[in-house]
Design an enzyme around this catalytic site. Sequence first.
Site, PDB file in Angstrom:
ATOM      1  CG  HIS A  83     -13.525  20.883 -15.404  1.00 27.01           C
ATOM      2  ND1 HIS A  83     -12.276  20.798 -15.898  1.00 27.01           N
ATOM      3  CD2 HIS A  83     -13.995  19.767 -14.975  1.00 27.01           C
ATOM      4  CE1 HIS A  83     -11.962  19.658 -15.665  1.00 27.01           C
ATOM      5  NE2 HIS A  83     -12.889  18.889 -15.075  1.00 27.01           N
ATOM      6  CE  LYS A 140     -34.788  28.235 -26.638  1.00 26.38           C
ATOM      7  NZ  LYS A 140     -33.951  28.449 -25.309  1.00 26.38           N
TER       8      LYS A 140
END
Length: 154
Positions: A77, A142
């Site tokens: 964050h 991927k």
Amino acid sequence: MSWRRRLRRKVFKRLAKNAFFPAWRNALLRGCGIVVGRDVYIADGLTVVEELIGDVPVVIGDRASLAPNVTLVTSSHPNNSRIRPFAPVAHGGVHIEPDAWIGAGAVILPGVRVGRGAVVGALSVVADEVPPLHVVAGQPAKTIRVLTPPPNWA
């Protein structure tokens, strides 16, 4: 989590990062609450990025192999930035299942599970689950190949 436990965890993680022997590294990581299975190899430079508030699981399964400078992120964050109220926040455990191989410099993001026997290419950024026996690479990672084990692979 008490301040003593947070301090112990922080010190043990720092010592583990460049411990001289891999067995010492595994023991230090276990000492700070990370689950490390049997026959795991973790090279120098493992970084576990986490908030030391609450317990978020990091699990490294039996016979997994982590190359140098791998980063496991359980919390991300913008800290004290003014964008914090509306910026995306990520928080979640990292699970590396047995027999997985994580390449040098790979980054595994919060909430990701790397499946059994999966391979993560060097310098990849893994943001989604990696199915068992899949080879992933890239930023974001991927699938580039699926491994076919021999018939007697257990």
